[in-house]
Write a protein that holds these residues in place. Sequence first.
Motif, mmCIF file in Angstrom:
data_model
loop_
_atom_site.group_PDB
_atom_site.id
_atom_site.type_symbol
_atom_site.label_atom_id
_atom_site.label_comp_id
_atom_site.label_asym_id
_atom_site.label_seq_id
_atom_site.Cartn_x
_atom_site.Cartn_y
_atom_site.Cartn_z
ATOM 1 N N PHE A 7 0.848 -1.209 0.000
ATOM 2 C CA PHE A 7 0.000 0.000 0.000
ATOM 3 C C PHE A 7 0.875 1.248 0.000
ATOM 4 O O PHE A 7 0.646 2.193 -0.748
ATOM 5 N N ILE A 8 1.903 1.228 0.864
ATOM 6 C CA ILE A 8 2.767 2.408 0.984
ATOM 7 C C ILE A 8 3.558 2.590 -0.307
ATOM 8 O O ILE A 8 3.639 3.688 -0.858
ATOM 9 N N LEU A 9 4.100 1.475 -0.824
ATOM 10 C CA LEU A 9 4.867 1.549 -2.078
ATOM 11 C C LEU A 9 4.025 2.173 -3.183
ATOM 12 O O LEU A 9 4.491 3.047 -3.924
ATOM 13 N N GLY A 10 2.789 1.714 -3.273
ATOM 14 C CA GLY A 10 1.924 2.218 -4.335
ATOM 15 C C GLY A 10 1.615 3.684 -4.132
ATOM 16 O O GLY A 10 1.639 4.474 -5.081
ATOM 17 N N TYR A 11 1.345 4.057 -2.887
ATOM 18 C CA TYR A 11 1.013 5.451 -2.647
ATOM 19 C C TYR A 11 2.198 6.350 -2.960
ATOM 20 O O TYR A 11 2.047 7.465 -3.452
ATOM 21 N N LEU A 12 3.427 5.806 -2.725
ATOM 22 C CA LEU A 12 4.629 6.593 -3.034
ATOM 23 C C LEU A 12 4.922 6.586 -4.531
ATOM 24 O O LEU A 12 5.811 7.298 -4.987
ATOM 25 N N GLY A 13 4.219 5.750 -5.275
ATOM 26 C CA GLY A 13 4.350 5.835 -6.726
ATOM 27 C C GLY A 13 5.031 4.668 -7.396
ATOM 28 O O GLY A 13 5.381 4.767 -8.582
ATOM 29 N N MET A 14 5.243 3.548 -6.707
ATOM 30 C CA MET A 14 5.878 2.431 -7.399
ATOM 31 C C MET A 14 4.865 1.743 -8.319
ATOM 32 O O MET A 14 3.836 1.248 -7.860
ATOM 33 N N PRO A 15 5.129 1.701 -9.635
ATOM 34 C CA PRO A 15 4.176 1.073 -10.547
ATOM 35 C C PRO A 15 4.253 -0.436 -10.469
ATOM 36 O O PRO A 15 5.295 -0.994 -10.122
ATOM 37 N N ARG A 16 3.130 -1.090 -10.781
ATOM 38 C CA ARG A 16 3.140 -2.553 -10.830
ATOM 39 C C ARG A 16 3.728 -2.991 -12.172
ATOM 40 O O ARG A 16 3.867 -2.209 -13.092
ATOM 41 N N ARG A 17 4.050 -4.271 -12.256
ATOM 42 C CA ARG A 17 4.457 -4.929 -13.496
ATOM 43 C C ARG A 17 5.815 -4.469 -14.039
ATOM 44 O O ARG A 17 6.059 -4.550 -15.230
ATOM 45 N N TYR A 18 6.707 -3.947 -13.156
ATOM 46 C CA TYR A 18 8.088 -3.673 -13.566
ATOM 47 C C TYR A 18 9.024 -4.546 -12.740
ATOM 48 O O TYR A 18 8.778 -4.745 -11.562
ATOM 49 N N HIS A 19 10.105 -5.017 -13.364
ATOM 50 C CA HIS A 19 10.996 -5.891 -12.614
ATOM 51 C C HIS A 19 12.135 -5.112 -11.960
ATOM 52 O O HIS A 19 12.900 -5.658 -11.193
ATOM 53 N N ALA A 20 12.248 -3.816 -12.232
ATOM 54 C CA ALA A 20 13.276 -2.996 -11.593
ATOM 55 C C ALA A 20 12.606 -1.752 -11.020
ATOM 56 O O ALA A 20 11.535 -1.366 -11.487
ATOM 57 N N TYR A 21 13.228 -1.165 -9.972
ATOM 58 C CA TYR A 21 12.597 -0.005 -9.337
ATOM 59 C C TYR A 21 13.667 0.854 -8.685
ATOM 60 O O TYR A 21 14.796 0.395 -8.455
ATOM 61 N N PRO A 22 13.343 2.133 -8.387
ATOM 62 C CA PRO A 22 14.340 3.013 -7.759
ATOM 63 C C PRO A 22 14.742 2.502 -6.373
ATOM 64 O O PRO A 22 13.943 1.854 -5.691
ATOM 65 N N GLU A 23 15.969 2.845 -5.957
ATOM 66 C CA GLU A 23 16.526 2.260 -4.733
ATOM 67 C C GLU A 23 15.754 2.604 -3.468
ATOM 68 O O GLU A 23 15.731 1.835 -2.514
ATOM 69 N N GLU A 24 15.097 3.784 -3.442
ATOM 70 C CA GLU A 24 14.415 4.170 -2.197
ATOM 71 C C GLU A 24 13.252 3.236 -1.853
ATOM 72 O O GLU A 24 12.748 3.255 -0.739
ATOM 73 N N PHE A 25 12.823 2.404 -2.805
ATOM 74 C CA PHE A 25 11.729 1.473 -2.517
ATOM 75 C C PHE A 25 12.213 0.135 -1.963
ATOM 76 O O PHE A 25 11.410 -0.749 -1.696
ATOM 77 N N GLN A 26 13.529 -0.022 -1.794
ATOM 78 C CA GLN A 26 14.012 -1.373 -1.492
ATOM 79 C C GLN A 26 13.568 -1.887 -0.124
ATOM 80 O O GLN A 26 13.165 -3.049 -0.002
ATOM 81 N N VAL A 27 13.615 -1.043 0.904
ATOM 82 C CA VAL A 27 13.296 -1.534 2.250
ATOM 83 C C VAL A 27 11.909 -2.157 2.276
ATOM 84 O O VAL A 27 11.711 -3.278 2.753
ATOM 85 N N LEU A 28 10.954 -1.425 1.719
ATOM 86 C CA LEU A 28 9.579 -1.937 1.756
ATOM 87 C C LEU A 28 9.441 -3.208 0.923
ATOM 88 O O LEU A 28 8.702 -4.125 1.276
ATOM 89 N N ASN A 29 10.167 -3.265 -0.198
ATOM 90 C CA ASN A 29 10.096 -4.476 -1.014
ATOM 91 C C ASN A 29 10.721 -5.677 -0.309
ATOM 92 O O ASN A 29 10.229 -6.803 -0.432
ATOM 93 N N VAL A 30 11.809 -5.448 0.431
ATOM 94 C CA VAL A 30 12.420 -6.561 1.171
ATOM 95 C C VAL A 30 11.469 -7.045 2.252
ATOM 96 O O VAL A 30 11.293 -8.257 2.453
ATOM 97 N N LEU A 31 10.794 -6.095 2.933
ATOM 98 C CA LEU A 31 9.797 -6.498 3.932
ATOM 99 C C LEU A 31 8.730 -7.377 3.288
ATOM 100 O O LEU A 31 8.325 -8.413 3.827
#
Lengths: 205, 531
Positions: B433-457
Amino acid sequence: MTERGHAPQFDDLEQQHEAATLGMWVFLMTEVLFFGGLFLGYIVYRLAHERAFAQASSHLDVALGGINTAVLITSSFTMALAVHAAQTERRRRLFVFLLATMALGCVFLAVKGLEYAHKFREGLVPGPRFTHEPEQQIFFSLYFVMTGTHAVHMIIGVGVMIGLMALALRRSHAAAVENAGLYWHFVDIVWIFLFPLFYLVGRHR
Amino acid sequence: MKHYLNAGYSVGSWLLTRDHKRIAILYLLSVTFFFFIGGAFATLVRLELMTPAGDLVISETYNKLFTMHGVAMIFFFLIPAIPTVIGNFLVPLMIGARDLAFPRLNLASWYLFTAAGLLALGSIIFGGVDTGWTFYTPYSTTYANTHVFLMAAAIFVAGFSSILTGLNFVVTIHKMRAPGLTWSRLPLFIWSTYATALLFVIATPVIGITLALIAIERLLSVGIFDPALGGDPLLFQHLFWFYSHPAVYIMVLPALGVVSELVATFSRKRIFGYGFVAGSSLAIAILGFLVWGHHMFVSGQSMYAGMIFSILSFLVAIPSSIKVLNWTATLYRGSISLRTPMLYAIGFMGLFTIGGLTGLFLATLGIDVHVTDTYFVVAHFHYIMVGGTVMAYMGALHYWWPKMTGRSYPEAWGKLSALIIFIGFNLTFFPQFILGYLGMPRRYHAYPEEFQVLNVLSTAGASILGVGYIFPMFYFIGSLFARKKIGDNPWGATGLEWRTSSPPPEDNFRETPVVTEEAYDFAKAEEPELP
């Protein structure tokens, strides 16, 4: 009356008959939705390409389409007579009317095949070999998909008639004939919509 | 004692059975298989997203992974799971019938489902599909370079399986109820299954014809949705969502029915506002047909259409919240016992509420533009589908396991797994939810580094969730070898299915039951065997 007993999951024959009839109506409802998607596509594209649709429809043979409409309406009549014969348990009449219905169905399919053959020769089949204005292609895509889907239902109907004829040699199975009748009338009604939409609407504009 | 499980041991006695209970077991095996297939793809997706760089798979492979995760989970697990496993087993038992109205048709449904599954597996093995589970044109037509035809055929055939199951349920519920079992006395699971069956028969034909058109376009190079030939790709989206939005309710309505059963039994109280809970199932089914345009707010449809679809989508919240409020009111002053199925039911209530409320965000035109195609959407529908449907399915399996097998599962393991699933689920999907609200799009296999913590969680949560799903697999199978049998009504529940023996005999009831009281009349119910 030579009907068999009811299936074990039912309490009596009446319950079984009611279940079969309701099942058929529910099935026809799914069929309405199945064709409904196609009719929606037709409406959307007709509104988007009105001129091309009117031009394209003039390539269709109204005489053959009209004959087929008459053939199908007659087959619905013989089907209704077959249902009546089954209910009154006159097996010879039942057999004859099923045969007539099946034969009329085959006439319809033969005429449809003839029309398809004409379209192939005239380069009206969508795809790489389409020789007319590209915008008309969408009309013929819908024409072939919708009449083709209808024809598949007719072929299934003819198969059902053959099965019922085989059954009629041994006994008159009113419930099965009634359900087949519902199906046959439904397929007819679909054609009653297809015929004006493709052959008649906007033709002489 | 003779029952449906020991009535025959040959392969033929299973593969040619007409017994709805055996067919339910066949479905249980099939959908479990596809659950783990879909889970395997999810695992690969989450592994790729551990790091910002697209380093595990290339983007084309990633497209295939999320597509096949979606296809396997939606069409081969979520849609069939509760209706065909739990519904098949319970509908005749709950209404006091000897079988469904059309037992051979029921078996045919399973064979169609199996055929569809084989087509889908074929498509996966030959290289898969990369269009997304939505098959949007022109990805699936003009620009398709994968096995779209096979997969479309698979879903077409699976659709017929759904239609036949729905038809069978509608007729059975109308025509085969036991004497005295009026509509207002039906268990709520039957009401929600009935609503689901209506959706099956009304919505599914439309996806059938839509995918048939895609297949025709692919096979014969005929333009139907191709703009170059005057076709309209948006027409595909309308037709697709006319089915696929109701399909969301196909997935969640049976779950709502399950939770109603669980909440009543484990509070030992008649469900609060029975009529409203029953009616809200039908209301959800009807409204479900009027909101498909909310999937297309940014597709270029008319602004006025968008506004109407937005308002109609808000209306769905009313029957949904009626259910949650009435369950809560049922709990109030109930005699609550926190057995495993009840843990799943309570988990469901919380997660379904979060999923539902975030759905309102998405129904709001302005907010939807901001979060369209972001992880916010992904999190929202996973809260409904996994937090809702899968939780209820697990609860249902635990609750009716004693009825299905005559054996009890180990309660401590059950509770532990429910807890692990709840924690793992929230850790996986809340960060999204937080990732999406911050703007991470779905269906991409790479993303900017600031999203990593939430993705690892999220990935860590997914591995916990996976453990939670594997535990029950083992203890359910283990329980089959347990010596100890369990009584016919271990929960002290009401409902006809508990009046027959466990496992039930082949024709369900030794004599046709007669119903003389309302549903959930716990004043007259037996005491639970397991306190």
